[in-house]
Design an enzyme around this catalytic site. Structure first.
Site, PDB file in Angstrom:
ATOM      1  N   GLU A   1     -15.587 -57.763 -14.706  1.00 27.83           N
ATOM      2  CA  GLU A   1     -15.425 -56.822 -13.636  1.00 27.83           C
ATOM      3  C   GLU A   1     -16.571 -56.397 -12.787  1.00 27.83           C
ATOM      4  O   GLU A   1     -17.320 -55.791 -13.348  1.00 27.83           O
ATOM      5  CB  GLU A   1     -14.781 -55.586 -14.591  1.00 27.83           C
ATOM      6  CG  GLU A   1     -13.489 -55.795 -15.299  1.00 27.83           C
ATOM      7  CD  GLU A   1     -12.170 -55.754 -14.123  1.00 27.83           C
ATOM      8  OE1 GLU A   1     -12.263 -55.198 -13.306  1.00 27.83           O
ATOM      9  OE2 GLU A   1     -11.111 -56.174 -14.469  1.00 27.83           O
ATOM     10  N   LEU A   2     -16.517 -56.853 -11.602  1.00 31.24           N
ATOM     11  CA  LEU A   2     -17.755 -56.763 -10.745  1.00 31.24           C
ATOM     12  C   LEU A   2     -17.670 -55.771  -9.976  1.00 31.24           C
ATOM     13  O   LEU A   2     -16.740 -54.609  -9.856  1.00 31.24           O
ATOM     14  CB  LEU A   2     -17.866 -58.299 -10.429  1.00 31.24           C
ATOM     15  CG  LEU A   2     -17.759 -59.101 -11.409  1.00 31.24           C
ATOM     16  CD1 LEU A   2     -18.024 -60.365 -10.883  1.00 31.24           C
ATOM     17  CD2 LEU A   2     -18.724 -59.017 -12.588  1.00 31.24           C
TER      18      LEU A   2
ATOM     19  N   CYS B   1     -17.828 -48.684  -8.548  1.00 25.59           N
ATOM     20  CA  CYS B   1     -17.412 -49.939  -8.143  1.00 25.59           C
ATOM     21  C   CYS B   1     -16.304 -49.666  -7.065  1.00 25.59           C
ATOM     22  O   CYS B   1     -15.989 -50.492  -6.271  1.00 25.59           O
ATOM     23  CB  CYS B   1     -16.923 -50.790  -9.319  1.00 25.59           C
ATOM     24  SG  CYS B   1     -16.061 -49.944 -10.601  1.00 25.59           S
TER      25      CYS B   1
HETATM   26  P1  NAD Z   1     -25.733 -55.284 -14.133  1.00 25.93           P
HETATM   27  O1  NAD Z   1     -25.289 -56.450 -14.031  1.00 25.93           O
HETATM   28  O2  NAD Z   1     -27.295 -55.260 -13.682  1.00 25.93           O
HETATM   29  O3  NAD Z   1     -25.690 -54.773 -15.808  1.00 25.93           O
HETATM   30  C1  NAD Z   1     -24.619 -54.862 -16.270  1.00 25.93           C
HETATM   31  C2  NAD Z   1     -24.997 -55.034 -17.755  1.00 25.93           C
HETATM   32  O4  NAD Z   1     -25.652 -56.538 -17.934  1.00 25.93           O
HETATM   33  C3  NAD Z   1     -25.725 -54.270 -18.483  1.00 25.93           C
HETATM   34  O5  NAD Z   1     -25.373 -54.065 -19.875  1.00 25.93           O
HETATM   35  C4  NAD Z   1     -27.210 -54.940 -18.160  1.00 25.93           C
HETATM   36  O6  NAD Z   1     -28.031 -54.464 -19.428  1.00 25.93           O
HETATM   37  C5  NAD Z   1     -26.822 -56.368 -18.583  1.00 25.93           C
HETATM   38  N1  NAD Z   1     -27.733 -57.282 -18.033  1.00 25.93           N
HETATM   39  C6  NAD Z   1     -28.529 -57.050 -16.926  1.00 25.93           C
HETATM   40  N2  NAD Z   1     -29.319 -58.266 -16.570  1.00 25.93           N
HETATM   41  C7  NAD Z   1     -28.739 -59.065 -17.536  1.00 25.93           C
HETATM   42  C8  NAD Z   1     -29.052 -60.631 -17.446  1.00 25.93           C
HETATM   43  N3  NAD Z   1     -29.978 -61.246 -16.758  1.00 25.93           N
HETATM   44  N4  NAD Z   1     -28.511 -61.297 -18.423  1.00 25.93           N
HETATM   45  C9  NAD Z   1     -27.449 -60.708 -19.253  1.00 25.93           C
HETATM   46  N5  NAD Z   1     -27.256 -59.175 -19.109  1.00 25.93           N
HETATM   47  C10 NAD Z   1     -27.977 -58.700 -18.214  1.00 25.93           C
HETATM   48  O7  NAD Z   1     -25.243 -53.996 -13.327  1.00 25.93           O
HETATM   49  P2  NAD Z   1     -25.474 -52.527 -13.484  1.00 25.93           P
HETATM   50  O8  NAD Z   1     -26.464 -52.447 -12.406  1.00 25.93           O
HETATM   51  O9  NAD Z   1     -25.650 -51.968 -14.762  1.00 25.93           O
HETATM   52  O10 NAD Z   1     -23.985 -51.911 -12.932  1.00 25.93           O
HETATM   53  C11 NAD Z   1     -23.670 -51.965 -11.438  1.00 25.93           C
HETATM   54  C12 NAD Z   1     -22.607 -52.840 -11.085  1.00 25.93           C
HETATM   55  O11 NAD Z   1     -21.625 -53.041 -11.970  1.00 25.93           O
HETATM   56  C13 NAD Z   1     -22.138 -52.735  -9.699  1.00 25.93           C
HETATM   57  O12 NAD Z   1     -22.208 -54.249  -9.104  1.00 25.93           O
HETATM   58  C14 NAD Z   1     -20.676 -52.152  -9.995  1.00 25.93           C
HETATM   59  O13 NAD Z   1     -19.960 -52.555  -8.857  1.00 25.93           O
HETATM   60  C15 NAD Z   1     -20.411 -53.031 -11.227  1.00 25.93           C
HETATM   61  N6  NAD Z   1     -19.321 -52.044 -11.768  1.00 25.93           N
HETATM   62  C16 NAD Z   1     -18.013 -52.842 -12.028  1.00 25.93           C
HETATM   63  C17 NAD Z   1     -16.880 -52.107 -12.350  1.00 25.93           C
HETATM   64  C18 NAD Z   1     -15.527 -52.666 -12.480  1.00 25.93           C
HETATM   65  O14 NAD Z   1     -14.597 -52.233 -13.293  1.00 25.93           O
HETATM   66  N7  NAD Z   1     -15.294 -53.761 -11.738  1.00 25.93           N
HETATM   67  C19 NAD Z   1     -17.127 -50.772 -12.999  1.00 25.93           C
HETATM   68  C20 NAD Z   1     -18.409 -50.197 -12.953  1.00 25.93           C
HETATM   69  C21 NAD Z   1     -19.381 -50.961 -12.386  1.00 25.93           C
END
Ligand code: NAD
Length: 462
Positions: free
Chosen positions: A248-249, A282
């Site tokens: 979910e991005l 998001c």
């Molecule tokens: P992120 O991708 O940086 O982090 C998400 C998760 O991944 C966290 O638990 C983080 O610790 C982990 N992570 C970070 N880097 C990693 C790596 N290299 N390898 C493995 N895991 C890693 O995202 P964020 O900044 O925490 O959140 C914002 C993003 O999430 C935005 O793009 C937003 O749109 C998206 N989002 C999507 C939804 C949805 O339901 N579609 C809901 C909320 C947020």
């Protein structure tokens, strides 16, 4: 006084680690607590606990699990205020928004407890009742939930609710920026009588734990919410073992205003979804497409609401810095930026941008900051094309008068969710799915439950 140290939650154990991460209050900078910095060997232990718990949790059956889940949901309800306070401080969301997040997220657990009661096995009888086809929903198995900081409770419970209903066990890996409320959800499972190992929680560094979870032979599925960049890394780690994945991005939401729309409703949608949680959502409204002859009227209805906003701090330092960069980029490319200044501490001023189009970063990339870009249009087909232009397809919004034309236009929008004449988009019983670059799979609703099930056909021939 030293900050409290919060260990990992693994089965029935609370596990200390050699290193700890401080978690700051976004408004004051004070350290709220330290969480354990989990290591790959802690992931091994959590996976072992989750695998050990799986057979008995599955064998409890749908009704047994529903009873446990209902108790868990009531325990969460009783702690809603405390959980909301944690979110408010660690992530910076205003307390009212934090309370709403927790209340809606608890409803999801209640909903999927009910869904567990309706998890039926189907039988197609053969020549007699002891032969035929039995089709049963089996749990996928051990699930790793990797979640972001912007809705730290909702995005755990959207996964945990259906996973528990299906009979899966789960290891929750919250974002290090805001792990306290998510960890508390897992802690409360013990109080609610959820069997040990059904829910574990590993805090720590995202990349280290992400790799350990996604490559682990004992993890059957990765349920991830976060950025596209990290999703690609997770998919690469998960692919050699062909693990089940849901991703979910991000999004780049548009509000399309038709020429017969109620402009007050449209302005309310832009205000509520453009600026809530400092735009760090998001499902945010990032662009508003409005008929050219209505643009000035629309802006005049939106500006007073923006002036009255009382935003919390930005959740991350890099988000605050990015806010400034996006405003500079828009100005440098000739856009008109109202507001948008950096304020003291982690606070920023909300912004309203006009005279901007593709090529301006705000219009092309997920901004994740409190800003709305208003773009006038002359032709509806061109406006629909602009709504669909970015390689995202999560949530968009549409305001219109004539219901037939409005719904026909809604179906032309390439998003998993289109909200019509309002802004409350998420309900537990309907799927929330990212199309195109916004993800794979769906959460919530029946598809959100199916995502944790693998079907088994027992073909009984004699
Ligand atoms: P992120 O991708 O940086 O982090 C998400 C998760 O991944 C966290 O638990 C983080 O610790 C982990 N992570 C970070 N880097 C990693 C790596 N290299 N390898 C493995 N895991 C890693 O995202 P964020 O900044 O925490 O959140 C914002 C993003 O999430 C935005 O793009 C937003 O749109 C998206 N989002 C999507 C939804 C949805 O339901 N579609 C809901 C909320 C947020």
């Amino acid at each position: 006084m030293a900050a409290a140290r919060l260990p990992l939650i693994i089965g029935d154990a609370r596990v200390d680690t050699p290193e700890w991460f401080p978690v700051d209050d976004r408004a004051t900078g004070a350290v709220m607590a330290e969480v354990a910095a989990g290591r790959p060997e802690d992931v091994d232990r959590a996976v072992a606990a989750a695998r050990a718990a799986l057979p008995a949790w599955d064998a409890l059956g749908p009704l047994g699990r529903a009873a446990v889940m209902t108790k868990y949901a009531h325990v969460l309800d009783a702690h809603q205020g405390e959980i909301a306070e944690l979110i408010h401080h660690e992530e910076g969301k205003p307390i009212g928004e934090a309370q709403a997040e927790v209340a809606r997220a608890c409803e999801v657990v209640h909903h999927f407890a009910g869904e567990a009661e309706r998890l039926w096995t189907r039988q197609l009888p053969g020549a007699n009742l002891s032969t035929g086809s039995i089709v049963r929903p089996a749990p996928i198995g051990v699930v790793a939930a990797i979640t972001p900081w912007n809705f730290p409770v909702a995005l755990v419970l959207w996964k945990l609710g259906p996973a528990m209903a299906a009979g899966c066990t789960m290891i929750v890996k919250p974002a290090i920026e805001a792990p306290l409320a998510a960890r508390r959800l897992c802690d409360l499972a013990t109080e609610a009588g959820v069997p040990d190992g059904v829910i574990s929680c590993i805090t720590g560094d995202g990349p280290i734990l992400g790799e350990a979870l996604c490559t682990h032979s004992g993890v059957d599925k990765v349920a991830f919410t976060g950025s596209r960049r990290v999703a690609e890394q997770i998919a690469a780690w998960a692919s050699p073992r062909l693990k089940a994945l849901s991703l979910e991005l991000g999004g780049h939401g548009a509000l399309l205003v038709l020429d017969d729309a109620d402009l007050d409703v449209a302005a309310e949608v832009a205000l509520m979804q453009g600026y809530a949680n400092c735009g760090q959502a998001c499902y945010a409204v990032n662009r508003v497409l409005v008929p050219r002859h209505l643009e000035a009227d629309f802006l005049n209805r939106l500006r007073p609401g923006i002036a009255a906003l009382n935003l919390g701090p930005m959740a991350t330092d890099r988000g605050r810095d990015r806010h400034a960069m996006l405003m500079d980029d828009a100005r440098a490319k000739g856009a008109t930026v109202e507001g948008g200044a950096l304020l003291d501490g982690n606070y920023v001023e909300p912004a309203l941008v006009t005279n901007a189009g593709p090529g301006v970063l705000l219009v092309d990339e997920e901004p994740f900051t409190p800003v709305v870009v208003v773009m006038p249009y002359d032709d509806l087909d061109a406006a629909v094309a602009e709504v669909n232009r970015p390689d995202y397809g999560l949530v968009s919004y549409l305001c219109g008068g004539d219901s037939r034309r409005t719904l026909e236009t809604a179906q032309r929008i390439e998003c998993g969710t289109v909200a019509v004449n309002g802004w409350r988009v998420v309900v537990p019983y309907a799927p929330y799915a990212g199309w195109k670059g916004s993800g794979i799979g769906a959460e919530l609703g029946q598809p959100g439950l199916d995502a944790f099930i693998r079907w088994q056909h027992l073909r009984v021939l004699a």
